[in-house]
Design a protein around this motif. Sequence first.
Motif, short mmCIF file in Angstrom:
data_model
loop_
_atom_site.label_atom_id
_atom_site.label_comp_id
_atom_site.label_asym_id
_atom_site.label_seq_id
_atom_site.Cartn_x
_atom_site.Cartn_y
_atom_site.Cartn_z
N THR A 1 29.99 36.75 40.95
CA THR A 1 30.86 37.84 41.41
C THR A 1 31.67 38.40 40.26
N LEU A 2 32.19 37.52 39.42
CA LEU A 2 33.00 37.95 38.28
C LEU A 2 32.21 38.89 37.37
N LEU A 3 30.98 38.52 37.05
CA LEU A 3 30.18 39.34 36.13
C LEU A 3 29.65 40.61 36.77
N ASN A 4 29.30 40.54 38.05
CA ASN A 4 28.57 41.64 38.68
C ASN A 4 29.40 42.55 39.58
N ASN A 5 30.54 42.05 40.06
CA ASN A 5 31.30 42.82 41.05
C ASN A 5 32.74 43.12 40.67
N ASN A 6 33.32 42.33 39.77
CA ASN A 6 34.73 42.55 39.40
C ASN A 6 34.91 43.87 38.65
N GLU A 7 36.03 44.52 38.89
CA GLU A 7 36.44 45.62 38.02
C GLU A 7 36.72 45.03 36.64
N ILE A 8 36.23 45.67 35.58
CA ILE A 8 36.41 45.15 34.23
C ILE A 8 37.12 46.18 33.36
N GLU A 9 38.25 45.79 32.81
CA GLU A 9 38.97 46.63 31.84
C GLU A 9 38.90 45.91 30.50
N ILE A 10 38.30 46.56 29.51
CA ILE A 10 38.10 45.96 28.19
C ILE A 10 39.01 46.67 27.18
N TYR A 11 39.84 45.89 26.49
CA TYR A 11 40.77 46.45 25.53
C TYR A 11 40.40 46.02 24.12
N VAL A 12 40.49 46.96 23.19
CA VAL A 12 40.22 46.68 21.78
C VAL A 12 41.34 47.32 20.95
N VAL A 13 41.94 46.53 20.08
CA VAL A 13 42.99 47.04 19.20
C VAL A 13 42.62 46.69 17.76
N GLY A 14 42.58 47.69 16.88
CA GLY A 14 42.28 47.44 15.49
C GLY A 14 41.79 48.70 14.80
N ASP A 15 41.51 48.58 13.52
CA ASP A 15 41.04 49.72 12.73
C ASP A 15 39.53 49.87 12.94
N ILE A 16 39.20 50.47 14.07
CA ILE A 16 37.79 50.61 14.45
C ILE A 16 37.63 51.85 15.31
N LYS A 17 36.49 52.54 15.16
CA LYS A 17 36.27 53.78 15.88
C LYS A 17 35.96 53.51 17.36
N PRO A 18 36.63 54.18 18.28
CA PRO A 18 36.42 53.95 19.72
C PRO A 18 34.96 54.10 20.14
#
Length: 424
Positions: free
Chosen positions: A192-209
């Motif tokens: 359920t976690l992998l297939n059904n959960n809403e996922i918000e992924i955050y990235v912070v650093g010197d990298i292109k979005p």
Amino acid sequence: MFQSIKIAQGVNVHVNETTQFKTINFSFKFKDRLTPEKASARSVLANVLQHSNEVYPSHTALRMVLDDLYGTSLYIDSSKRGNEHIVTLNVETVNDQYLSEEGVLEKVLNLMYVVLFKPNMENGLFKKSIFLREKQTIKERIESIFDEKTRYAQQRMMELALPGHPASIQANGSLEELEKVTNEQLVKEYETLLNNNEIEIYVVGDIKPDMIASYIKEYFHFEGRDQAVEGPSTELKSPEESRVIEYEDMKQGKLHMAFFTPITFRDEKFPVMQLMNGVLGGYAHSKLFVNIREKESMAYYVSSSYASQFGLMFILAGIDSKLEGKAVKLILEQLEEVRKANISDVELGQTKALLINQLKEALDSARGQIDIYDQYMELDEAFEPDYLISKWNAVTKEDIAEAAQQLSLEMTYFLAGKEDDSVE
């Protein structure tokens, strides 16, 4: 602050491209509805995924590969906020543009993939010894609350005041629900976690979005998913009893008071309530601390806190059992002073300054930026910290008084020593 990119239905990547840090920080937040059953199972699952996988079956093996990746840190935790239970994969790694070696980022992403998608399993279940070990770890974590009497008293008050309400559900669930967690159930929760959960992924650093969003899409192959099912109602209902006394084998009494307020996180008066809490009991210059702890010398500690997701405010004090009545009286007197706008310029100014400093300090870390944005994007995806600061600076004493007038005392809970017969 963050640029958001949708990579699938219910899966979003939020990137803060900044030269502020020489590291790259990731947070994968898997969000599901909060229930006692899910809280227990998902807390065990977080531990199981963190400490063992198919490629690195022991914590030592995982630790060695992290060290080889220039001291990359990786941990998984579980938490709750409002109606949500959140399992978070946090990773911090060096930005390989500062290294002579290339490809470190790809190696870290591959490791994150292994941790999430290649768990240590036998015959379709998590390895039994790991499942039992991590279930015991969560049991000990839940039981530890009993030894910390202030946390225990707060939890008991919430269970009595708001039974079944999300505010009374612990992030790790309960011993009763934990005992019911089976290996089979954990596998279903994992799917359920992998297939059904809403996922918000955050990235912070010197990298292109665009580049990092492309990497994440390539490595993790998250499919689209529907919006998370609504959790239990957050409606506040007055408890059946307004005053409860319980006893434990201890010397210091624990006084806990629960107040309701219609002002929640999504209310336009939310910044006012933050200041009201700070003036009343949130800081060392607050009315409760100065008048009850310092002037009266009758409390080992006293403070207030504001649970904005639910519209709850709490006041906590450590006192001698025989002083409960006097303490409640003095606390309500200080609240009445705030309701009358009897607030000094120093109290108001220091509260604003401390709130602003706390926000700025949080923004000095990548993890702080992620946590703040994950919370405030519920209000506005284009959230900027200066917006909140401007709201705080505009608050007047009269605004605070008006917010305080909307508080209603719903329960007074007192945890006293077993041998103390002076409490009635």
